[in-house]
Scaffold this motif. Structure first.
Motif, PDB file in Angstrom:
ATOM      1  N   ASP A 206       0.830  -1.201   0.000  1.00  0.00           N
ATOM      2  CA  ASP A 206       0.000   0.000   0.000  1.00  0.00           C
ATOM      3  C   ASP A 206       0.867   1.254   0.000  1.00  0.00           C
ATOM      4  O   ASP A 206       0.581   2.218  -0.724  1.00  0.00           O
ATOM      5  N   LYS A 210       0.416   2.850  -3.627  1.00  0.00           N
ATOM      6  CA  LYS A 210      -0.778   3.697  -3.633  1.00  0.00           C
ATOM      7  C   LYS A 210      -0.656   4.982  -2.825  1.00  0.00           C
ATOM      8  O   LYS A 210      -1.582   5.791  -2.823  1.00  0.00           O
ATOM      9  N   ARG A 211       0.490   5.183  -2.150  1.00  0.00           N
ATOM     10  CA  ARG A 211       0.551   6.348  -1.266  1.00  0.00           C
ATOM     11  C   ARG A 211       1.803   7.203  -1.435  1.00  0.00           C
ATOM     12  O   ARG A 211       1.724   8.418  -1.402  1.00  0.00           O
ATOM     13  N   LEU A 214       3.207   9.197  -5.973  1.00  0.00           N
ATOM     14  CA  LEU A 214       2.369   8.525  -6.964  1.00  0.00           C
ATOM     15  C   LEU A 214       2.819   8.790  -8.396  1.00  0.00           C
ATOM     16  O   LEU A 214       2.525   8.005  -9.290  1.00  0.00           O
TER      17      LEU A 214
END
Length: 356
Positions: A206, A210-211, A214
């Motif tokens: 994650d 996704k963090r 980006l």
């Protein structure tokens, strides 16, 4: 500082002129080998240009923008892929240049308002999810951190490293958000935010996917992960191809970070940064395999897994990422010197302006 700013402006004039050439190549030549060969000199030029700058801030930002992001976008563009090709040929020259050389990611599903706008560039318009107050608070915290560094001799080294982690995060998010805001105002693009609260990560997968940063995740997905996965699937099968894609992405990221550190320090790499990203690549693979093996039958609470993931990033960063950043590049000392030089430059410029 005046000399560095002058060099900075010259470098970016060359960048804009080079991208005008790339845009013309895209109009004249179809995707494939010929376009790639014609773009190759620009890719080499973009690798060379950051060597003309010596500061942490101007040199580092320029290297990240053009030697990494712009070059990867041009490689995709040569073969009709990536952000420069997805809007082409309707994209205008100014939009092409902005997308090519700035760390922006076009929102894939623009809002209905932007879709109904008659301006072609507004079809990819942008809304930043975070409020200006969020960035203002981080800007204040960054300024406070810079003042705290005056008392380095009284701060425990481990605490100082934690402050450096916050400094890098605040600085990157603020700079990338400022650039995105400027591009949004000029072109009406609808952009994805550069970060997505990495401190709220629930796992390493994650965090990296996704963090954190980006822009880089997106460009690595297009240039490394997806091609590697497609090629390896024919030989290794889909499961192993996924693993190969992840490892390849982290390896390329490692090499590009080593290159960024070389631009900052101009010293021979120690390869600690490479070990940092290879380690995280293997850990992400283990995490993926473990999640598939248990198939949702058991999982840690998100709060616990998140704390463990962020702690792992920080601890391994202390071990492998920060030593070359601080020892070889002397980033902390040089950054503070640059802040002081910038302050003096602004004061002198203001006095000269008001003296007329």
């Amino acid at each position: 500082m005046e000399d560095e700013i002058s060099k900075f402006l010259k470098v970016w004039l060359i960048v804009f002129a080079s991208l005008f050439y790339c845009y013309a190549i895209g109009n004249k030549f179809p995707i494939g080998k010929t376009r790639f060969l014609l773009l190759l000199p620009i890719i080499f030029l973009f690798l060379y240009l950051p060597l003309n700058l010596s500061t942490i801030h101007l040199g580092g930002i320029t290297a990240f923008f053009i030697a990494w992001l712009a070059n990867f976008k041009l490689l995709l563009f040569a073969f009709g892929k990536g952000p420069l090709s997805s809007q082409y040929p309707s994209i205008s020259l100014p939009s092409f240049i902005a997308i090519a050389c700035f760390p922006i990611k076009i929102k894939e599903n623009p809002s209905p308002k932007s879709q109904n706008n008659q301006n072609p560039s507004s079809e990819i318009s942008i809304i930043t999810k975070k409020s200006p107050l969020n960035y203002a608070v981080k800007g204040v915290l960054l300024a406070v951190l810079i003042r705290i560094y005056d008392y380095n001799d009284y701060i425990h080294p481990k605490i100082l490293l934690c402050l450096y982690c916050l400094h890098i995060y605040f600085f990157l998010e603020i700079v990338l958000a400022m650039v995105a805001s400027l591009i949004q105002t000029m072109f009406g693009f609808e952009l994805e935010p550069p970060f997505n609260d990495p401190y709220m990560s629930t796992s390493l997968q994650d965090f990296w996917g996704k963090r954190w940063n980006l822009m880089v995740s997106s460009i690595l997905r297009s240039t490394v992960y997806e091609p590697t996965r497609i090629i390896c699937a024919r030989v290794l099968g889909r499961s192993w191809a996924l693993i190969a894609g992840v490892l390849a992405s982290f390896f390329v990221s490692a090499i590009m970070h080593e290159l960024m550190f070389y631009y900052l320090g101009r010293v021979k790499p120690t390869w600690e940064v490479t070990r940092f990203f290879i380690l995280h690549g293997f850990c992400v693979v283990v995490e993926i395999v473990f999640k598939k093996a248990i198939n949702g039958r058991w999982r840690l609470p998100k709060v616990v897994s998140g704390i463990l993931a962020v702690a792992f990033v920080v601890v391994t960063g202390f071990w492998l990422f920060f030593p070359p950043f601080l020892n070889q590049c002397r980033a902390d000392v040089r950054a503070l010197d640059e802040y002081a030089a910038l302050g003096a430059f602004i004061r002198n410029s203001s006095r000269a302006l008001f003296s007329f």
